[in-house]
Design a protein around this motif. Structure first.
Motif, PDB file in Angstrom:
ATOM      1  N   ALA A  95       0.739  -1.359   0.155  1.00 20.87           N
ATOM      2  CA  ALA A  95       0.068   0.001   0.123  1.00 20.87           C
ATOM      3  C   ALA A  95       0.715   1.243  -0.104  1.00 20.87           C
ATOM      4  O   ALA A  95       0.590   2.274  -0.459  1.00 20.87           O
ATOM      5  CB  ALA A  95      -0.934   0.078   1.206  1.00 20.87           C
ATOM      6  N   VAL A  96       2.046   1.148   0.775  1.00 16.66           N
ATOM      7  CA  VAL A  96       3.031   2.374   0.801  1.00 16.66           C
ATOM      8  C   VAL A  96       3.833   2.338  -0.431  1.00 16.66           C
ATOM      9  O   VAL A  96       4.863   3.096  -0.371  1.00 16.66           O
ATOM     10  CB  VAL A  96       3.565   2.521   1.965  1.00 16.66           C
ATOM     11  N   GLY A  97       3.599   1.469  -1.465  1.00 14.48           N
ATOM     12  CA  GLY A  97       4.467   1.406  -2.704  1.00 14.48           C
ATOM     13  C   GLY A  97       5.764   0.473  -2.634  1.00 14.48           C
ATOM     14  O   GLY A  97       6.381   0.663  -3.798  1.00 14.48           O
ATOM     15  N   ALA A  98       5.880  -0.364  -1.769  1.00 19.41           N
ATOM     16  CA  ALA A  98       6.697  -1.325  -2.006  1.00 19.41           C
ATOM     17  C   ALA A  98       6.545  -2.432  -3.365  1.00 19.41           C
ATOM     18  O   ALA A  98       5.396  -2.875  -3.301  1.00 19.41           O
ATOM     19  CB  ALA A  98       6.909  -2.299  -0.511  1.00 19.41           C
ATOM     20  N   ASP A  99       7.529  -2.697  -3.839  1.00 19.25           N
ATOM     21  CA  ASP A  99       7.376  -3.546  -5.084  1.00 19.25           C
ATOM     22  C   ASP A  99       7.457  -5.084  -4.549  1.00 19.25           C
ATOM     23  O   ASP A  99       8.367  -5.405  -3.593  1.00 19.25           O
ATOM     24  CB  ASP A  99       8.563  -3.137  -5.925  1.00 19.25           C
ATOM     25  N   PRO A 100       6.416  -5.955  -4.733  1.00 21.09           N
ATOM     26  CA  PRO A 100       6.378  -7.375  -4.286  1.00 21.09           C
ATOM     27  C   PRO A 100       7.577  -7.984  -4.505  1.00 21.09           C
ATOM     28  O   PRO A 100       8.225  -8.576  -3.813  1.00 21.09           O
ATOM     29  CB  PRO A 100       5.293  -7.888  -4.756  1.00 21.09           C
ATOM     30  N   ALA A 101       8.050  -7.970  -5.866  1.00 24.27           N
ATOM     31  CA  ALA A 101       9.385  -8.630  -6.132  1.00 24.27           C
ATOM     32  C   ALA A 101      10.693  -8.050  -5.460  1.00 24.27           C
ATOM     33  O   ALA A 101      11.382  -8.756  -4.971  1.00 24.27           O
ATOM     34  CB  ALA A 101       9.914  -8.465  -7.811  1.00 24.27           C
ATOM     35  N   TRP A 153      15.947 -20.282   0.904  1.00 30.08           N
ATOM     36  CA  TRP A 153      16.494 -19.723   0.037  1.00 30.08           C
ATOM     37  C   TRP A 153      16.026 -20.242  -1.423  1.00 30.08           C
ATOM     38  O   TRP A 153      15.646 -19.559  -2.228  1.00 30.08           O
ATOM     39  CB  TRP A 153      18.198 -19.965  -0.149  1.00 30.08           C
ATOM     40  N   GLN A 154      15.776 -21.525  -1.285  1.00 28.73           N
ATOM     41  CA  GLN A 154      15.323 -22.258  -2.618  1.00 28.73           C
ATOM     42  C   GLN A 154      13.863 -21.697  -3.186  1.00 28.73           C
ATOM     43  O   GLN A 154      13.340 -21.399  -4.018  1.00 28.73           O
ATOM     44  CB  GLN A 154      15.156 -23.745  -2.502  1.00 28.73           C
ATOM     45  N   VAL A 155      13.137 -21.746  -1.847  1.00 27.47           N
ATOM     46  CA  VAL A 155      11.498 -21.311  -2.069  1.00 27.47           C
ATOM     47  C   VAL A 155      11.539 -19.941  -2.499  1.00 27.47           C
ATOM     48  O   VAL A 155      10.728 -19.438  -3.246  1.00 27.47           O
ATOM     49  CB  VAL A 155      10.902 -21.455  -0.561  1.00 27.47           C
ATOM     50  N   LEU A 156      12.612 -18.925  -1.819  1.00 26.20           N
ATOM     51  CA  LEU A 156      12.231 -17.646  -2.442  1.00 26.20           C
ATOM     52  C   LEU A 156      12.975 -17.266  -3.758  1.00 26.20           C
ATOM     53  O   LEU A 156      12.452 -16.568  -4.427  1.00 26.20           O
ATOM     54  CB  LEU A 156      13.126 -16.832  -1.120  1.00 26.20           C
ATOM     55  N   LEU A 157      13.893 -18.142  -4.151  1.00 27.75           N
ATOM     56  CA  LEU A 157      14.564 -17.797  -5.426  1.00 27.75           C
ATOM     57  C   LEU A 157      13.596 -18.580  -6.527  1.00 27.75           C
ATOM     58  O   LEU A 157      13.394 -17.743  -7.383  1.00 27.75           O
ATOM     59  CB  LEU A 157      15.876 -18.649  -5.347  1.00 27.75           C
ATOM     60  N   LYS A 158      13.043 -19.469  -6.234  1.00 28.01           N
ATOM     61  CA  LYS A 158      12.049 -20.126  -7.163  1.00 28.01           C
ATOM     62  C   LYS A 158      10.779 -19.001  -7.220  1.00 28.01           C
ATOM     63  O   LYS A 158      10.060 -18.736  -8.259  1.00 28.01           O
ATOM     64  CB  LYS A 158      11.549 -21.484  -6.842  1.00 28.01           C
ATOM     65  N   GLY A 159      10.382 -18.566  -5.949  1.00 25.11           N
ATOM     66  CA  GLY A 159       9.149 -17.727  -6.211  1.00 25.11           C
ATOM     67  C   GLY A 159       9.296 -16.455  -6.651  1.00 25.11           C
ATOM     68  O   GLY A 159       8.635 -15.840  -7.093  1.00 25.11           O
ATOM     69  N   LEU A 160      10.889 -15.842  -6.768  1.00 24.97           N
ATOM     70  CA  LEU A 160      11.030 -14.754  -7.146  1.00 24.97           C
ATOM     71  C   LEU A 160      10.817 -14.586  -8.638  1.00 24.97           C
ATOM     72  O   LEU A 160      10.056 -13.715  -9.276  1.00 24.97           O
ATOM     73  CB  LEU A 160      12.448 -14.208  -7.111  1.00 24.97           C
ATOM     74  N   GLY A 161      11.078 -15.848  -9.585  1.00 20.08           N
ATOM     75  CA  GLY A 161      10.716 -15.923 -10.759  1.00 20.08           C
ATOM     76  C   GLY A 161       9.154 -16.069 -11.149  1.00 20.08           C
ATOM     77  O   GLY A 161       8.626 -15.421 -12.003  1.00 20.08           O
ATOM     78  N   GLU A 162       8.464 -16.352 -10.153  1.00 25.14           N
ATOM     79  CA  GLU A 162       6.932 -16.645  -9.970  1.00 25.14           C
ATOM     80  C   GLU A 162       6.466 -15.106 -10.144  1.00 25.14           C
ATOM     81  O   GLU A 162       5.604 -14.791 -10.618  1.00 25.14           O
ATOM     82  CB  GLU A 162       6.502 -17.569  -8.993  1.00 25.14           C
ATOM     83  N   VAL A 163       6.855 -14.336  -9.173  1.00 28.34           N
ATOM     84  CA  VAL A 163       6.549 -12.971  -8.730  1.00 28.34           C
ATOM     85  C   VAL A 163       6.579 -12.180 -10.232  1.00 28.34           C
ATOM     86  O   VAL A 163       5.825 -11.596 -10.652  1.00 28.34           O
ATOM     87  CB  VAL A 163       7.209 -12.530  -7.766  1.00 28.34           C
ATOM     88  N   HIS A 164       7.860 -12.436 -11.029  1.00 27.70           N
ATOM     89  CA  HIS A 164       8.022 -11.767 -12.064  1.00 27.70           C
ATOM     90  C   HIS A 164       7.300 -12.082 -13.293  1.00 27.70           C
ATOM     91  O   HIS A 164       6.939 -11.305 -13.980  1.00 27.70           O
ATOM     92  CB  HIS A 164       9.586 -11.685 -12.510  1.00 27.70           C
ATOM     93  N   GLN A 165       6.942 -13.309 -13.294  1.00 31.80           N
ATOM     94  CA  GLN A 165       5.681 -13.972 -14.249  1.00 31.80           C
ATOM     95  C   GLN A 165       4.316 -13.826 -14.214  1.00 31.80           C
ATOM     96  O   GLN A 165       3.624 -13.628 -14.985  1.00 31.80           O
ATOM     97  CB  GLN A 165       6.128 -15.307 -14.696  1.00 31.80           C
ATOM     98  N   ALA A 166       4.034 -13.666 -12.767  1.00 33.08           N
ATOM     99  CA  ALA A 166       2.552 -13.805 -12.473  1.00 33.08           C
ATOM    100  C   ALA A 166       1.871 -12.343 -12.826  1.00 33.08           C
ATOM    101  O   ALA A 166       2.405 -11.388 -12.929  1.00 33.08           O
ATOM    102  CB  ALA A 166       2.371 -13.881 -10.883  1.00 33.08           C
ATOM    103  N   PRO A 167       0.603 -12.604 -13.239  1.00 31.08           N
ATOM    104  CA  PRO A 167      -0.335 -11.421 -13.679  1.00 31.08           C
ATOM    105  C   PRO A 167      -0.224 -10.444 -12.502  1.00 31.08           C
ATOM    106  O   PRO A 167      -0.261  -9.323 -12.828  1.00 31.08           O
ATOM    107  CB  PRO A 167      -1.501 -12.233 -13.877  1.00 31.08           C
ATOM    108  N   SER A 168      -0.358 -11.075 -11.418  1.00 39.42           N
ATOM    109  CA  SER A 168      -0.431 -10.117 -10.043  1.00 39.42           C
ATOM    110  C   SER A 168       0.827 -10.519  -9.205  1.00 39.42           C
ATOM    111  O   SER A 168       0.879 -11.545  -8.517  1.00 39.42           O
ATOM    112  CB  SER A 168      -1.650 -10.204  -9.286  1.00 39.42           C
ATOM    113  N   ALA A 169       1.737  -9.414  -9.281  1.00 38.43           N
ATOM    114  CA  ALA A 169       2.852  -9.718  -8.556  1.00 38.43           C
ATOM    115  C   ALA A 169       2.718  -9.876  -7.166  1.00 38.43           C
ATOM    116  O   ALA A 169       3.174 -10.601  -6.121  1.00 38.43           O
ATOM    117  CB  ALA A 169       3.787  -8.309  -8.437  1.00 38.43           C
ATOM    118  N   LEU A 170       1.681  -9.077  -6.594  1.00 34.97           N
ATOM    119  CA  LEU A 170       1.156  -9.241  -5.094  1.00 34.97           C
ATOM    120  C   LEU A 170       0.756 -10.537  -4.621  1.00 34.97           C
ATOM    121  O   LEU A 170       1.197 -11.115  -3.625  1.00 34.97           O
ATOM    122  CB  LEU A 170       0.148  -8.003  -4.783  1.00 34.97           C
TER     123      LEU A 170
END
Length: 195
Positions: A95-101, A153-170
């Motif tokens: 809400a205050v502008g932080a980027d989910p990625a 580390w593994q969950v977050l690293l894989k998740g980062l790719g998903e955040v970049h690709q998903a229609p909604s980053a949040l």
């Protein structure tokens, strides 16, 4: 890398008669991702936004970065499995502008740092990290096994790719943190074998 760029931006800022804090220079260098030109344009923006003195808070606000303290709070809530708190904090930061990625990137960076604390405790003393952060880092790191940290580390690293690709980053970031919280409950493969 980042340090060289930060020093360079500091010199430029000085020539322009602006005072930019070390923390602010570090954030600009990190956001520039190795590009001096991108960094200089961010530096100009920061100086234009804030005037003569640019603090780390100013740059965080400008870049939409979450505060380090908030990243610790978020990490802590995930590791405790308090998912209601996790979703609330994520929504507030968004809400205050932080980027989910960037939030996921910050959590990756924190995971790496916590792992290093576990392996080389004295590195924390020398790192120039503020005392309060060091204490929190040692506290969280002490509660987590090496297995949990490498899994995070593994969950977050894989998740980062998903955040970049998903229609909604949040939404993607929420799902990554939920997965992380539930993974934290699982016994490590080594413990599962023992059981």
């Amino acid at each position: 890398g980042t340090t060289v760029l930060a020093d360079y931006f500091g010199l430029i800022a000085g020539k322009e008669g602006a005072e930019v804090s070390v923390g602010a220079l570090g954030l600009i260098a990190r956001a520039a991702d190795g590009s001096a030109r991108d960094g200089l344009s961010l530096l100009d923006q920061a100086i234009a936004h804030t005037g003569v003195t640019v603090t780390e808070e100013d740059v965080r606000a400008m870049l939409g970065l979450a505060d380090r303290e908030q990243i610790f709070d978020l990490y802590d809530a995930v590791m405790r499995g308090d998912m209601a708190m996790v979703l609330t904090q994520l929504a507030e930061q968004y809400a205050v502008g932080a980027d989910p990625a960037l939030i996921i990137e910050d959590m990756l960076e924190l995971t790496h740092w916590l792992t290093r604390i576990k392996l080389v405790p004295e590195a924390v003393e020398r790192s120039g990290v503020p005392e309060a952060e060091r204490m929190r880092g040692q506290n969280i790191s002490g509660r987590l096994s090496m297995g949990a940290l490498t899994r995070n580390w593994q969950v977050l690293l894989k998740g980062l790719g998903e955040v970049h690709q998903a229609p909604s980053a949040l939404q993607a970031a929420e799902m990554v943190l939920i997965r992380l919280g539930y993974a934290a409950d699982l016994p490590s493969p080594a413990d599962a074998v023992k059981a």
